[in-house]
Structures are given as structure tokens and as C-alpha cells.
Scaffold this motif. Structure first.
Motif, short mmCIF file in Angstrom:
data_model
loop_
_atom_site.label_atom_id
_atom_site.label_comp_id
_atom_site.label_asym_id
_atom_site.label_seq_id
_atom_site.Cartn_x
_atom_site.Cartn_y
_atom_site.Cartn_z
N PHE A 84 0.84 -1.20 0.00
CA PHE A 84 0.00 0.00 0.00
C PHE A 84 0.87 1.25 0.00
O PHE A 84 0.62 2.19 -0.76
CB PHE A 84 -0.93 -0.01 1.22
CG PHE A 84 -1.72 1.25 1.39
CD1 PHE A 84 -2.81 1.51 0.58
CD2 PHE A 84 -1.36 2.18 2.35
CE1 PHE A 84 -3.55 2.67 0.73
CE2 PHE A 84 -2.08 3.34 2.51
CZ PHE A 84 -3.17 3.59 1.70
N TYR A 87 2.87 1.37 -3.61
CA TYR A 87 2.14 1.47 -4.87
C TYR A 87 0.91 2.37 -4.82
O TYR A 87 0.61 3.07 -5.79
CB TYR A 87 1.71 0.08 -5.33
CG TYR A 87 2.87 -0.83 -5.62
CD1 TYR A 87 3.74 -0.57 -6.68
CD2 TYR A 87 3.14 -1.93 -4.83
CE1 TYR A 87 4.81 -1.38 -6.94
CE2 TYR A 87 4.21 -2.76 -5.08
CZ TYR A 87 5.05 -2.48 -6.15
OH TYR A 87 6.12 -3.29 -6.39
N ILE A 88 0.17 2.37 -3.73
CA ILE A 88 -1.10 3.08 -3.68
C ILE A 88 -0.96 4.50 -3.15
O ILE A 88 -1.49 5.45 -3.73
CB ILE A 88 -2.13 2.30 -2.82
CG1 ILE A 88 -2.26 0.87 -3.31
CG2 ILE A 88 -3.47 3.01 -2.81
CD1 ILE A 88 -2.82 0.71 -4.70
N CYS A 89 -0.24 4.67 -2.05
CA CYS A 89 -0.12 5.99 -1.42
C CYS A 89 0.44 7.07 -2.35
O CYS A 89 -0.12 8.17 -2.39
CB CYS A 89 0.72 5.90 -0.15
SG CYS A 89 -0.27 5.62 1.30
N SER A 91 0.23 7.40 -5.51
CA SER A 91 -0.81 7.75 -6.48
C SER A 91 -1.91 8.58 -5.85
O SER A 91 -2.39 9.56 -6.44
CB SER A 91 -1.42 6.49 -7.10
OG SER A 91 -0.43 5.70 -7.68
N LEU A 92 -2.33 8.19 -4.65
CA LEU A 92 -3.37 8.95 -3.96
C LEU A 92 -2.90 10.37 -3.63
O LEU A 92 -3.67 11.33 -3.77
CB LEU A 92 -3.78 8.24 -2.67
CG LEU A 92 -4.55 6.94 -2.84
CD1 LEU A 92 -4.79 6.30 -1.48
CD2 LEU A 92 -5.87 7.18 -3.54
#
Length: 114
Positions: A84, A87-89, A91-92
Motif C-alpha cells: 500500500f 504502490y497506492i499511497c 498515487s493517492l
């Protein structure tokens, strides 16, 4: 030192569970409503919160009872949080910055969301 480690792990689990459970419950509710609206064509449907949390607790308890070693659960949790963060943070954060700078109706923001 071992007692302190046990206490720290216990507190981490106790205070971390509501954070994880709330996110899981909200995600499950959103997915359920999206599938329900798509398949039935109806409006938003509320799931009973207490029953949903009870089901999550039962599933979590069954998994905890069946696992012999805590390393498996800790490793899975660490891998999930690590993925998370990697890869995700980012982008957010990028999407949030673009939305604040350009506005939610801007072409740049809409281009990112596609």
C-alpha cells in the motif's frame, strides 16, 4: 524485554483492528452496493452494520485459531501495508495534489481519473 514486546504486539493488535476493520467494512459495503445497483438496478442499500462487523470478527477469529504461527499473519499484514505504501499511497497523494491545485472540474484532473 520479552514482556514489553508481547505488550506492544497486543496493543498494536487491539488498537490497529478498528482502523483495519473500518476500512474493510466501508470497502465491502461500497463493493456490495456497486454490485447490487448494477445487477438489480436499484438504489443504495444499507447493510446492517452490527451483522457485518460480527461476520468480520468471526472470520478473523477463525483464521486466527487456524494459524499456528503468528509470523504468517504478521508477514501478510506487513506485505499488505508495504505494498500500500509503495504502490497506492504515492498515487493517492498525486491525485489529491492535482485536485487541489487544478480543481475537480479541470481537464488535468479528469485525465488522471480515466
Amino acid at each position: 524485554l520479552a514482556g514489553f514486546a508481547r505488550l506492544s504486539t497486543g496493543l498494536s493488535i487491539i488498537f490497529g483492528f478498528p482502523l483495519i476493520a473500518n476500512g474493510a467494512r466501508e470497502s465491502f459495503t461500497s463493493l456490495y452496493n456497486a454490485a447490487y445497483v448494477e445487477s438489480i438496478g436499484s438504489h443504495h442499500r444499507n447493510l446492517p452494520r452490527a451483522k457485518l462487523v460480527t461476520v468480520f470478527l468471526v472470520i478473523t477469529s477463525c483464521v486466527a485459531i487456524s494459524i499456528d504461527d503468528v509470523k504468517v499473519a504478521a508477514g501478510l499484514s506487513g506485505a499488505t501495508v508495504g505494498s500500500f505504501l509503495v504502490y497506492i499511497c504515492p498515487s493517492l497523494v498525486y491525485v489529491t495534489i492535482v485536485r487541489k491545485r487544478s480543481g475537480p472540474e479541470s481537464l488535468e484532473y479528469k485525465k488522471i481519473l480515466r
